[in-house]
Design a protein around this motif. Structure first.
Motif, short mmCIF file in Angstrom:
data_model
loop_
_atom_site.label_atom_id
_atom_site.label_comp_id
_atom_site.label_asym_id
_atom_site.label_seq_id
_atom_site.Cartn_x
_atom_site.Cartn_y
_atom_site.Cartn_z
N GLU A 226 0.64 -1.07 -0.04
CA GLU A 226 -0.09 0.01 0.00
C GLU A 226 0.81 1.31 0.08
OE1 GLU A 226 -3.04 -0.11 -0.55
OE2 GLU A 226 -3.58 -2.19 -0.19
N PRO A 227 0.53 2.28 -0.66
CA PRO A 227 -0.84 2.34 -1.32
C PRO A 227 -0.75 1.87 -2.94
CG PRO A 227 0.50 4.59 -1.43
CD PRO A 227 1.22 3.57 -0.45
N LYS A 228 -1.70 0.90 -3.24
CA LYS A 228 -1.48 0.38 -4.29
C LYS A 228 -1.56 0.96 -5.60
CE LYS A 228 -3.50 -4.13 -3.01
NZ LYS A 228 -4.73 -5.04 -3.07
N GLU A 229 -2.24 2.35 -5.40
CA GLU A 229 -2.51 3.19 -6.57
C GLU A 229 -1.04 3.68 -7.00
OE1 GLU A 229 -3.42 5.69 -2.84
OE2 GLU A 229 -3.96 3.72 -3.71
N GLU A 230 -0.06 3.54 -6.12
CA GLU A 230 1.27 4.07 -6.36
C GLU A 230 1.95 2.88 -7.21
OE1 GLU A 230 3.32 6.86 -6.04
OE2 GLU A 230 1.63 7.85 -5.72
N ARG A 231 1.63 1.95 -7.18
CA ARG A 231 2.44 0.56 -7.86
C ARG A 231 2.04 0.58 -9.33
NH1 ARG A 231 5.61 1.79 -3.88
NH2 ARG A 231 4.50 1.16 -1.78
N TYR A 232 2.96 -0.10 -10.11
CA TYR A 232 2.57 -0.66 -11.33
C TYR A 232 2.26 -2.10 -11.23
CZ TYR A 232 3.84 3.48 -13.80
OH TYR A 232 3.83 4.96 -14.39
N HIS A 233 1.10 -2.65 -11.72
CA HIS A 233 0.70 -4.03 -11.51
C HIS A 233 0.79 -4.73 -12.85
CE1 HIS A 233 -2.58 -7.29 -10.67
NE2 HIS A 233 -1.37 -7.59 -9.96
N ILE A 234 1.06 -5.95 -13.14
CA ILE A 234 1.21 -6.61 -14.15
C ILE A 234 0.18 -7.61 -14.12
CG2 ILE A 234 2.38 -7.96 -15.98
CD1 ILE A 234 4.98 -6.71 -14.92
N PHE A 270 21.54 -1.85 -7.13
CA PHE A 270 21.34 -0.70 -8.01
C PHE A 270 20.31 -1.19 -8.77
CE2 PHE A 270 22.32 1.52 -11.83
CZ PHE A 270 22.15 2.80 -11.47
N THR A 271 19.08 -0.63 -8.90
CA THR A 271 18.15 -0.98 -9.75
C THR A 271 17.26 0.08 -10.27
OG1 THR A 271 16.33 -1.12 -7.84
CG2 THR A 271 17.61 -3.08 -8.31
N PRO A 272 16.54 0.20 -11.46
CA PRO A 272 15.31 1.12 -11.39
C PRO A 272 14.18 0.85 -10.56
CG PRO A 272 15.92 -0.44 -13.60
CD PRO A 272 16.52 -1.10 -12.31
N ALA A 273 13.45 1.97 -10.41
CA ALA A 273 12.34 2.02 -9.40
C ALA A 273 11.17 2.56 -10.12
CB ALA A 273 12.59 2.82 -8.20
N PHE A 274 10.06 2.04 -9.90
CA PHE A 274 8.92 2.25 -10.72
C PHE A 274 7.77 2.70 -9.85
CE2 PHE A 274 10.98 -1.02 -12.87
CZ PHE A 274 11.41 -0.62 -14.21
N ARG A 275 7.39 3.92 -10.09
CA ARG A 275 6.11 4.55 -9.16
C ARG A 275 5.29 5.24 -10.04
NH1 ARG A 275 9.46 6.51 -3.91
NH2 ARG A 275 10.88 4.70 -3.47
N ARG A 276 3.86 5.28 -9.87
CA ARG A 276 2.87 5.88 -10.68
C ARG A 276 2.90 7.19 -10.31
NH1 ARG A 276 -2.10 4.12 -10.21
NH2 ARG A 276 -2.50 4.97 -12.49
N GLU A 277 3.18 7.64 -9.09
CA GLU A 277 3.22 9.34 -8.58
C GLU A 277 1.84 9.66 -8.65
OE1 GLU A 277 5.48 10.66 -7.15
OE2 GLU A 277 7.02 9.64 -7.72
#
Length: 438
Positions: A226-234, A270-277
Motif C-alpha cells: 500500500e498504497p496500491k495506486e502508487e504501484r505498477y501491476h502486471i 542498484f536498480t530501476p524503481a517504478f512509481r505511478r506518482e
C-alpha cells in the motif's frame, strides 16, 4: 507487524502511535479477538484431546452396546470440534486483518506532526553557494546542453519519463560506481564509523542484482504494497514492479533463521524503481525530480535487535559521507509521525540544496523498522545461547541518481551553462571534468 504481547501490555501507547500517524486502528476490538482466539485455541485442543481419548476407548471396547455409545459420543465430539475449528478460523482471520493494519510504534524522539510540515531539521552541513549570475534550474541546464530529453521520451512513453544523454548518462554510472566503491570497502566504512564515533562493525555490503518484480503476497508481508495506486501491476502475471530495491532485498531471508555470528548482513542493490506518482499531479512535472521510472542504489541490513539503532546511525553516516564527498550542501531531517511509512519506527531524510529551485529537496532516506517487517516475513535469528528472536531491519538510500544529478547540476553550474563534475567522480568518468555542449 507488532508483537501481540507488546500490544496487550501497551495498548494506549500503540493506539497513540497510530493516532499520531493518522491511522485509525481499533485496539480494543483487536484485543477482544485476541482473547477469543486464545480461548478457542484452548477449546479446540481440549476437544481434540478428548477425541483422541475416545478413539482409543472405542478400539479397546468389546461390548457392542458400549462401542455404539462410544461411537455416538465420538460423533458429537467430532461435530463440536468442527464447529469450534470453523469459529477459530473466522476469528483468526478477523484478528490478523486488524493486527496487520496496526502500524509500527514511533520512537519517542520522532517528532509528532500530521504531514511534512511537522518534520524537524536536525542540522545543516555546508553553505549554499552564492553565484555571480542567476542560477538556472536543472531542466534549463540539461536541455541547453542536450543531456536531458523529455520531449522525445514523452512521444515514446508519455509524461514523467526522460532520456539522459552524454555526460549526464556517464555521471549516472559514475555516481553508482563511486557509492558502490564506498559500500564494499571495509577500510572506507571503518573511517566513516570512526568519524561518526559509532560502535558498529565495518562489515562491507554485499552487491546484489535483485528481481524487479514481486508477488503481491510478499509485497504485503513487506508492508509496502500500500498504497496500491502508487504501484505498477502486471495483471497477466499478478506481479508488481518494485518501487525501490529494498522491496525485493527485504524478503531475501523470508521464513529463514539466521545465525547471530552472521550478522549484520548488509546488502546493496542498484536498480530501476517504478512509481505511478498517482498523488502528485501538478508537482515536479518538469525535469527529473519526480519520474515514473528512476534509478537508485539502495542498502538493506539485518541485525540483532540491540544493534539496529546504531545501524541506522551508520546508514546516515554513509549518506553524509557521500554528500560531503560530492561537496553538496544538505540538511538532515527527522521525519514526523504523519509523514513516515507504517513499518517505520524512525525515519531520517537528507535534503540537498537546489539553487535553481531556491530550496532544499529530499535526496536520501533512512528507515529503521525494528522487527516490524521481520515479524511479517518470518525472518528470525538464533542467538549463540540458543534463543530465537526476530531480526531487526534497516533500509536506506545510498544514492538516488536522478535527484543527485539535479543537485550536482544546479550546484556545479557555470555562467556559460556548462556543469563542472565533482572531483570525486572524475576518476569514474574517464577524466572528464566538465559537461558542456558538443
Amino acid at each position: 507487524m507488532l508483537d501481540i504481547k507488546f500490544i496487550r501490555e501497551n495498548p494506549d501507547k500503540v493506539e497513540e502511535g497510530a493516532k499520531n500517524r493518522g491511522v485509525e486502528v481499533d485496539i480494543d476490538r483487536l484485543l477482544e479477538l485476541d482473547e477469543k482466539r486464545r480461548e478457542l485455541i484452548a477449546t479446540v485442543e481440549t476437544k481434540r484431546a478428548a477425541q483422541n481419548i475416545a478413539g482409543e476407548k472405542i478400539a479397546s471396547l468389546k461390548d457392542d452396546k458400549e462401542k455404539k455409545e462410544a461411537i455416538a459420543e465420538m460423533r458429537e465430539l467430532k461435530e463440536g470440534l468442527k464447529i469450534a475449528g470453523q469459529d477459530l478460523e473466522e476469528t483468526v482471520d478477523r484478528y490478523e486483518q486488524l493486527l496487520l493494519a496496526v502500524p509500527n510504534v514511533p520512537f519517542d524522539d520522532v517528532p509528532v506532526g500530521p504531514d511534512e510540515s511537522g518534520n524537524k531539521v536536525i542540522r545543516q552541513v555546508g553553505k549554499p553557494a552564492k553565484f555571480k549570475f542567476d542560477p538556472k534550474d536543472h531542466v534549463e541546464l540539461g536541455e541547453a546542453l542536450g543531456v536531458i530529453d523529455s520531449k522525445s521520451a514523452a512521444e515514446v512513453t508519455g509524461s514523467r519519463f526522460v532520456y539522459l544523454k552524454g555526460g549526464l548518462a556517464l555521471m549516472q554510472f559514475a555516481l553508482m560506481q563511486f557509492v558502490m566503491s564506498v559500500l564494499t570497502d571495509s577500510k572506507t566504512l571503518g573511517k566513516i564509523i570512526k568519524k561518526a564515533k559509532l560502535d558498529v562493525p565495518d562489515t562491507p555490503f554485499i552487491p546484489v542484482v535483485p528481481p524487479l518484480m514481486i508477488r503481491p503476497e510478499v509485497f504485503a508481508r513487506m508492508a509496502r504494497l500500500e498504497p496500491k495506486e502508487e504501484r505498477y501491476h502486471i495483471a497477466s502475471d499478478d506481479l508488481y514492479l518494485i518501487g525501490s530495491a529494498e522491496h525485493t532485498l527485504g524478503p531475501m531471508h523470508m521464513d529463514e533463521i539466521l545465525r547471530e555470528n552472521d550478522l549484520p548482513l548488509r546488502y546493496a542493490a542498484f536498480t530501476p524503481a517504478f512509481r505511478r506518482e498517482a498523488g502528485s499531479y501538478g508537482k515536479d512535472i518538469r525535469g527529473i525530480i519526480r519520474l515514473h521510472q528512476f534509478d537508485k542504489l539502495e542498502i538493506e541490513s539485518f541485525t540483532l535487535p540491540e544493534k539496529s539503532c546504531g545501524e541506522q546511525d551508520f546508514f546516515i553516516a554513509i549518506q553524509e559521507h557521500v554528500l560531503q564527498a560530492l561537496k553538496l550542501p544538505y540538511q538532515v531531517v527527522a521525519i514526523c509521525t504523519g509523514d513516515m511509512g507504517d513499518p517505520d519506527a524512525r525515519q531520517i531524510d537528507m535534503e540537498c540544496w537546489m539553487p535553481g529551485q531556491d530550496a532544499y529537496r529530499e535526496t536520501h532516506t533512512a528507515d529503521l523498522m525494528t522487527d516490524y517487517q521481520a515479524r511479517r516475513l518470518g525472518t528470525r535469528v538464533r542467538r549463540n545461547d540458543g534463543e530465537t528472536q526476530h531480526a531487526h531491519m534497516n533500509d536506506a538510500t545510498a544514492i538516488a541518481i536522478g535527484r543527485a544529478l539535479v543537485a550536482i547540476m544546479e550546484n556545479y553550474q557555470k555562467e556559460d551553462g556548462s556543469i563542472a563534475i565533482p572531483e570525486v567522480l572524475v576518476p569514474f568518468m574517464n577524466g572528464k571534468k566538465v559537461i558542456e555542449k558538443r
